[in-house]
Design an enzyme around this catalytic site. Structure first.
Site, PDB file in Angstrom:
ATOM      1  N   LYS A  43     -12.534   8.405  28.930  1.00 40.70           N
ATOM      2  CA  LYS A  43     -12.347   9.281  27.759  1.00 40.70           C
ATOM      3  C   LYS A  43     -10.883   9.261  27.325  1.00 40.70           C
ATOM      4  O   LYS A  43     -10.563   9.094  26.149  1.00 40.70           O
ATOM      5  CB  LYS A  43     -12.798  10.712  28.095  1.00 40.70           C
ATOM      6  N   GLN A  96     -14.416  18.428  32.567  1.00 39.55           N
ATOM      7  CA  GLN A  96     -15.503  17.538  32.986  1.00 39.55           C
ATOM      8  C   GLN A  96     -16.489  18.298  33.876  1.00 39.55           C
ATOM      9  O   GLN A  96     -16.095  18.999  34.806  1.00 39.55           O
ATOM     10  CB  GLN A  96     -14.912  16.326  33.724  1.00 39.55           C
ATOM     11  N   ASP A 123     -16.208  19.665  23.248  1.00 37.67           N
ATOM     12  CA  ASP A 123     -17.547  19.362  23.762  1.00 37.67           C
ATOM     13  C   ASP A 123     -18.641  20.110  23.008  1.00 37.67           C
ATOM     14  O   ASP A 123     -19.822  19.825  23.186  1.00 37.67           O
ATOM     15  CB  ASP A 123     -17.632  19.846  25.220  1.00 37.67           C
TER      16      ASP A 123
HETATM   17  N1  GUN Z   1     -20.217  15.389  32.291  1.00 42.82           N
HETATM   18  C1  GUN Z   1     -21.070  14.433  31.857  1.00 42.82           C
HETATM   19  N2  GUN Z   1     -21.063  14.355  30.507  1.00 42.82           N
HETATM   20  C2  GUN Z   1     -20.193  15.275  30.065  1.00 42.82           C
HETATM   21  C3  GUN Z   1     -19.753  15.678  28.765  1.00 42.82           C
HETATM   22  O1  GUN Z   1     -20.181  15.166  27.721  1.00 42.82           O
HETATM   23  N3  GUN Z   1     -18.831  16.680  28.737  1.00 42.82           N
HETATM   24  C4  GUN Z   1     -18.373  17.268  29.862  1.00 42.82           C
HETATM   25  N4  GUN Z   1     -17.489  18.247  29.728  1.00 42.82           N
HETATM   26  N5  GUN Z   1     -18.755  16.928  31.092  1.00 42.82           N
HETATM   27  C5  GUN Z   1     -19.657  15.935  31.192  1.00 42.82           C
END
Ligand code: GUN
Length: 297
Positions: free
Chosen positions: A62, A106, A129
């Site tokens: 990311k 995450q 998110d």
């Molecule tokens: N863990 C797996 N996918 C995601 C996501 O899209 N956002 C977040 N914050 N954690 C994740």
């Protein structure tokens, strides 16, 4: 059909990697344009608690993609024994930092930390998110303006639309009911006028329901669970699962078994995963514009 990297792809593959790359280029161009009017850049901060190897990979991907598209990015890593109040203090600081536009924690978090408390502590304006209850409420209410939609669900809709897959009137069956994927993807499909059915761990006769799906979205996290028995011939299959089995990444769907009976199918890796990251980039840009008023037009 050959991909840019020379891989052989069947005609019915929903190539998330390719579509995500196109989206990254769009974001990059927008940021180049913004660069001509302002020195300020969008900044995404990604927080990782603990040392889960898969999460480490996702978080770094990311942050690297953000930098590649022309944004600023920072990964803050904390040990697994970090307390909830320590994490809340970090979020509070980032909420107050006007140079930070998007905050992502995450998931999953270590079990001693309450996910809802953390997600709710992120300022809704910086909730890249789209998982803050306020933003989930706005999503449910059908608000469209400057709303960050949860990245995986929004990425799935973008992918389906890119391939002109009809959604209106289609029966979409969603397996899973998490706040991060299952619930919001059902809401987004409903907004596209699909008829939506949710299945979950307590659903009886699941295969009987999934066999009625024109579009099947699987987010169970159970490796290779979806076999031909679950599928109507000609269905569109979206596999959200990323599971490591014997060192190899596999989805919820037994890809090799079902790929010939599906009309379209996402691969793992290279399907939904890259779309999640591409949506995150778009969301970061949206938040930047909202917070600074700086936009390319
Ligand atoms: N863990 C797996 N996918 C995601 C996501 O899209 N956002 C977040 N914050 N954690 C994740």
């Amino acid at each position: 059909m050959l991909t840019k990297t020379g891989n052989l792809l069947a005609e019915n593959i929903l190539d998330g990697k390719l579509v995500a790359e196109e989206l990254h280029q769009t974001v990059s161009k927008t940021l180049q344009h913004i660069g001509t009017i302002s020195p300020q850049k969008p900044k995404l901060v990604v927080i990782l608690v603990g040392d889960d190897p898969a999460s480490q990979v996702y978080v770094n991907r990311k942050a690297q993609t953000a930098v590649k598209t022309g944004m600023l990015s920072e990964v803050l890593t904390y040990p697994v024994n970090t307390t909830q109040s320590q994490l809340l203090a970090v979020i509070e600081k980032l909420n107050a930092d006007s140079l930070v536009h998007g905050i992502l924690v995450q998931l999953p978090l270590p079990s001693h930390i309450q996910t809802e408390a953390i997600v709710s502590a992120i300022s809704p304006e910086k909730d890249v998110d789209g998982l803050h209850p306020f933003n989930l409420g706005r999503l449910l209410a059908g608000e469209k303006t400057a709303l960050c939609k949860p990245c995986t669900p929004a990425g799935i809709i973008t992918l389906l639309q890119h391939y002109n897959i009809p959604l209106a009137g289609q029966h979409a069956v969603v397996l899973g009911r998490s706040n991060i994927v299952g619930k919001p993807v059902g809401v987004l499909l409903l907004q596209e006028n699909a008829t939506v059915t949710y299945c979950h761990s307590k659903t009886r006769n699941m295969a009987q329901i999934t066999r009625q799906a024109d579009i099947l979205v699987s987010a169970t996290g159970i490796p290779l669970m979806i076999t031909t028995e679950f599928i109507k011939p000609g269905a569109v299959i979206v596999d959200v699962g990323i599971n490591r089995v014997n060192g190899k990444l596999v989805g919820d769907v037994d890809f090799n078994a079902v790929k010939d009976s599906a009309s379209w199918i996402t691969p793992v890796p290279g399907g939904v995963g890259p779309m999640t990251i591409a949506t995150l980039m778009l969301n970061t840009l949206t938040l930047f514009t909202q917070q600074t008023g700086i936009k390319a037009d």
